[in-house]
Scaffold this motif. Structure first.
Motif, mmCIF file in Angstrom:
data_model
loop_
_atom_site.group_PDB
_atom_site.id
_atom_site.type_symbol
_atom_site.label_atom_id
_atom_site.label_comp_id
_atom_site.label_asym_id
_atom_site.label_seq_id
_atom_site.Cartn_x
_atom_site.Cartn_y
_atom_site.Cartn_z
ATOM 1 N N LEU A 43 -10.268 6.393 -12.151
ATOM 2 C CA LEU A 43 -9.983 7.468 -11.202
ATOM 3 C C LEU A 43 -8.796 7.076 -10.333
ATOM 4 N N GLN A 44 -7.821 7.980 -10.219
ATOM 5 C CA GLN A 44 -6.710 7.734 -9.291
ATOM 6 C C GLN A 44 -6.827 8.709 -8.121
ATOM 7 N N PRO A 45 -6.970 8.153 -6.899
ATOM 8 C CA PRO A 45 -7.180 9.003 -5.724
ATOM 9 C C PRO A 45 -6.051 10.020 -5.527
ATOM 10 N N ALA A 57 -9.782 12.941 -7.035
ATOM 11 C CA ALA A 57 -9.116 12.004 -7.942
ATOM 12 C C ALA A 57 -8.792 12.680 -9.254
ATOM 13 N N GLU A 58 -7.800 12.095 -9.957
ATOM 14 C CA GLU A 58 -7.546 12.496 -11.336
ATOM 15 C C GLU A 58 -8.273 11.520 -12.247
ATOM 16 N N VAL A 59 -8.931 12.067 -13.257
ATOM 17 C CA VAL A 59 -9.639 11.253 -14.246
ATOM 18 C C VAL A 59 -8.641 10.812 -15.317
ATOM 19 N N LEU A 60 -8.506 9.489 -15.512
ATOM 20 C CA LEU A 60 -7.583 8.953 -16.521
ATOM 21 C C LEU A 60 -8.358 8.018 -17.446
ATOM 22 N N LEU A 61 -8.266 8.291 -18.716
ATOM 23 C CA LEU A 61 -9.102 7.607 -19.701
ATOM 24 C C LEU A 61 -8.546 6.224 -20.032
ATOM 25 N N ARG A 62 -9.438 5.255 -20.189
ATOM 26 C CA ARG A 62 -9.048 3.893 -20.608
ATOM 27 C C ARG A 62 -9.877 3.482 -21.797
ATOM 28 N N TRP A 63 -9.285 2.664 -22.672
ATOM 29 C CA TRP A 63 -9.981 2.185 -23.869
ATOM 30 C C TRP A 63 -9.937 0.658 -23.888
ATOM 31 N N VAL A 112 -9.419 16.807 -14.482
ATOM 32 C CA VAL A 112 -9.493 16.286 -15.856
ATOM 33 C C VAL A 112 -8.326 16.843 -16.672
ATOM 34 N N ASN A 113 -7.701 15.979 -17.485
ATOM 35 C CA ASN A 113 -6.609 16.430 -18.353
ATOM 36 C C ASN A 113 -7.162 17.105 -19.606
ATOM 37 N N LEU A 114 -6.602 18.264 -19.928
ATOM 38 C CA LEU A 114 -6.985 18.964 -21.161
ATOM 39 C C LEU A 114 -5.879 18.776 -22.192
ATOM 40 N N ILE A 174 -1.222 23.173 -13.251
ATOM 41 C CA ILE A 174 -0.192 22.899 -14.261
ATOM 42 C C ILE A 174 0.265 21.468 -14.066
ATOM 43 N N ASP A 175 0.154 20.681 -15.130
ATOM 44 C CA ASP A 175 0.541 19.272 -15.086
ATOM 45 C C ASP A 175 2.016 19.127 -15.452
ATOM 46 N N ASP A 176 2.643 18.065 -14.948
ATOM 47 C CA ASP A 176 4.040 17.732 -15.292
ATOM 48 C C ASP A 176 4.962 18.925 -15.056
ATOM 49 N N VAL A 234 3.922 9.090 -6.419
ATOM 50 C CA VAL A 234 4.480 8.722 -5.119
ATOM 51 C C VAL A 234 4.340 7.207 -4.913
ATOM 52 N N GLU A 235 5.470 6.540 -4.710
ATOM 53 C CA GLU A 235 5.459 5.077 -4.621
ATOM 54 C C GLU A 235 5.994 4.540 -3.297
ATOM 55 N N THR A 236 6.647 5.388 -2.481
ATOM 56 C CA THR A 236 7.239 4.875 -1.238
ATOM 57 C C THR A 236 6.898 5.760 -0.033
ATOM 58 N N GLY A 253 -0.314 8.533 -6.292
ATOM 59 C CA GLY A 253 0.673 7.554 -6.748
ATOM 60 C C GLY A 253 0.312 6.151 -6.324
ATOM 61 N N TYR A 254 1.070 5.198 -6.856
ATOM 62 C CA TYR A 254 0.777 3.784 -6.647
ATOM 63 C C TYR A 254 0.829 3.400 -5.167
ATOM 64 N N LEU A 255 1.592 4.133 -4.334
ATOM 65 C CA LEU A 255 1.623 3.816 -2.905
ATOM 66 C C LEU A 255 0.210 3.866 -2.319
HETATM 67 P P1 C2E Z 1 -0.556 12.275 -16.712
HETATM 68 O O1 C2E Z 1 -1.619 13.309 -16.773
HETATM 69 O O2 C2E Z 1 0.802 12.740 -16.304
HETATM 70 O O3 C2E Z 1 -1.110 11.148 -15.722
HETATM 71 C C1 C2E Z 1 -0.330 10.472 -14.782
HETATM 72 C C2 C2E Z 1 0.087 9.114 -15.277
HETATM 73 O O4 C2E Z 1 0.975 8.519 -14.331
HETATM 74 C C3 C2E Z 1 -1.067 8.135 -15.436
HETATM 75 O O5 C2E Z 1 -0.791 7.271 -16.547
HETATM 76 C C4 C2E Z 1 -1.008 7.355 -14.119
HETATM 77 O O6 C2E Z 1 -1.595 6.063 -14.200
HETATM 78 C C5 C2E Z 1 0.477 7.272 -13.920
HETATM 79 N N1 C2E Z 1 0.839 7.093 -12.507
HETATM 80 C C6 C2E Z 1 0.164 7.527 -11.424
HETATM 81 N N2 C2E Z 1 0.802 7.214 -10.275
HETATM 82 C C7 C2E Z 1 1.926 6.545 -10.639
HETATM 83 C C8 C2E Z 1 3.012 5.955 -9.884
HETATM 84 O O7 C2E Z 1 3.059 5.969 -8.647
HETATM 85 N N3 C2E Z 1 3.994 5.360 -10.617
HETATM 86 C C9 C2E Z 1 3.974 5.319 -11.983
HETATM 87 N N4 C2E Z 1 4.967 4.702 -12.609
HETATM 88 N N5 C2E Z 1 2.971 5.875 -12.709
HETATM 89 C C10 C2E Z 1 1.957 6.486 -12.045
HETATM 90 P P2 C2E Z 1 -1.900 6.918 -17.624
HETATM 91 O O8 C2E Z 1 -3.222 6.694 -16.934
HETATM 92 O O9 C2E Z 1 -1.349 5.832 -18.494
HETATM 93 O O10 C2E Z 1 -2.044 8.247 -18.475
HETATM 94 C C11 C2E Z 1 -1.003 8.677 -19.294
HETATM 95 C C12 C2E Z 1 -1.235 10.060 -19.843
HETATM 96 O O11 C2E Z 1 -2.344 10.069 -20.761
HETATM 97 C C13 C2E Z 1 -1.605 11.091 -18.787
HETATM 98 O O12 C2E Z 1 -0.420 11.525 -18.145
HETATM 99 C C14 C2E Z 1 -2.276 12.157 -19.629
HETATM 100 O O13 C2E Z 1 -1.313 12.989 -20.222
HETATM 101 C C15 C2E Z 1 -2.937 11.338 -20.727
HETATM 102 N N6 C2E Z 1 -4.395 11.213 -20.457
HETATM 103 C C16 C2E Z 1 -5.054 10.299 -19.700
HETATM 104 N N7 C2E Z 1 -6.386 10.523 -19.709
HETATM 105 C C17 C2E Z 1 -6.580 11.619 -20.485
HETATM 106 C C18 C2E Z 1 -7.747 12.366 -20.903
HETATM 107 O O14 C2E Z 1 -8.906 12.104 -20.519
HETATM 108 N N8 C2E Z 1 -7.530 13.447 -21.739
HETATM 109 C C19 C2E Z 1 -6.286 13.791 -22.156
HETATM 110 N N9 C2E Z 1 -6.152 14.860 -22.978
HETATM 111 N N10 C2E Z 1 -5.171 13.136 -21.785
HETATM 112 C C20 C2E Z 1 -5.319 12.053 -20.964
#
Ligand code: C2E
Ligand code: CA
Ligand code: CA
Ligand code: CA
Length: 275
Positions: A43-45, A57-63, A112-114, A174-176, A234-236, A253-255
């Motif tokens: 989870l990223q706050p 938080a955004e849910v980000l998957l890890r393996w 959650v990312n779709l 909308i992402d990105d 957001v880093e700074t 962001g990492y900040l």
């Molecule tokens: P995303 O949705 O654009 O997620 C944001 C990515 O930016 C994440 O990488 C996050 O760790 C990274 N990030 C966040 N803050 C910062 C920052 O301050 N600086 C930098 N340099 N990076 C930052 P992550 O976790 O490696 O995820 C990569 C991509 O994988 C995600 O991009 C998303 O598209 C996909 N993803 C992750 N989890 C899932 C999931 O459960 N389902 C699906 N379909 N896609 C996922």
């Protein structure tokens, strides 16, 4: 020259076979990973800029692979998407997310990312209906992030899907935002709640006047349309100052924090009921 051409071809063929082999190997490992429970939610706050409070938080998957170690989603999501694994995997992610929301009893939002295949398939809405019914959570605490490219693969269907999601009270972001070819038509076509400004624009707001103008205009546009805005990557502190000056609602962001295991997030967000 002819035999050399053949040699190049054989070399090329061998390299192709190696790549295909590697690909198939990864695909098999991914299917096993689901059974062996090697996936974990990080989870990223997401922080409200005005108060600096964690609001979700955004849910980000890890393996975690036993030999490969930690594999990032950029390496396995595309393979999961192509092989169809993304459907059971995406279902697992949503189930885990709803379980967390139901355990937290309404204090934080999760996004959650779709993937494209989840958007174009027929199983997402019945799945969400079941999860909402079984958990009884407030649907507004669940946000689904959809990239422009995923939604634009079938704009008509996506429009219907987003409408159905919002009819259930689920939030849509909308992402990105800004990285696709048709960001503005997206706003016209789809009903959404929030825009996530891509890190690519946020990164250089201090040094690149064009990026500063683009970010500032995007925030203004979002607000004029009644949408919320989250700035990604957001880093700074200088970026925070800029974004606050433009009344950007939230940032990530990492900040503030990197993506982290659920337990760490719960400790950070504090005051959550302990199970
Ligand atoms: P995303 O949705 O654009 O997620 C944001 C990515 O930016 C994440 O990488 C996050 O760790 C990274 N990030 C966040 N803050 C910062 C920052 O301050 N600086 C930098 N340099 N990076 C930052 P992550 O976790 O490696 O995820 C990569 C991509 O994988 C995600 O991009 C998303 O598209 C996909 N993803 C992750 N989890 C899932 C999931 O459960 N389902 C699906 N379909 N896609 C996922
Ligand atoms: Ca995302
Ligand atoms: Ca993003
Ligand atoms: Ca991205």
């Amino acid at each position: 020259a002819k035999s050399q051409g053949r040699g190049n071809f054989q070399f090329f063929e061998a390299a192709m076979n190696a790549a295909t082999h590697e690909r198939l190997l990864m695909e098999n490992r991914l299917w096993q990973a689901l059974e062996r429970k090697e996936f974990e939610l990080y989870l990223q706050p997401q922080v409200e800029l005005a108060s600096r409070r964690v609001i979700g938080a955004e849910v980000l998957l890890r393996w975690h692979h036993p030999e490969l170690g930690m594999v990032g989603p950029d390496r396995f999501i595309p393979i999961a998407e192509e092989s169809g694994l993304i459907l059971p995997l995406g279902e697992w992610v949503l189930q885990q997310t709803v379980d967390l929301l139901s355990r937290w009893k309404g204090s934080l939002r999760l996004a959650v990312n779709l993937s494209a295949r989840q958007c174009s398939g027929v199983s997402l809405l019945p799945l969400l209906d079941r999860l909402l019914r079984e958990s009884g959570i407030d649907p507004a605490l669940l946000e689904l992030e959809i990239t422009e490219s995923a939604a634009m693969q079938d704009p008509e269907r996506s429009r219907d899907l987003l409408r159905e999601l919002r009819a259930r009270g689920i939030k849509v972001a909308i992402d990105d935002f800004g990285t696709g070819y048709s960001s503005l038509s997206y706003l016209k076509l789809f009903e959404i709640d929030r825009i996530k400004i891509d890190r690519g624009f946020v990164k250089d707001i201090e040094s690149d006047p064009n990026d500063a103008v683009i970010v500032s205009a995007t925030i203004g546009l979002a607000h004029s349309l009644g949408l919320g805005v989250v700035a990604e990557g957001v880093e700074t502190e200088a970026q925070v100052a800029f974004l606050r000056g433009k009344f950007c609602n939230e940032a990530q962001g990492y900040l503030f924090a990197r993506p982290m295991p659920v337990g760490e997030f719960e400790a950070l967000a504090g005051s959550l009921p302990v199970p």
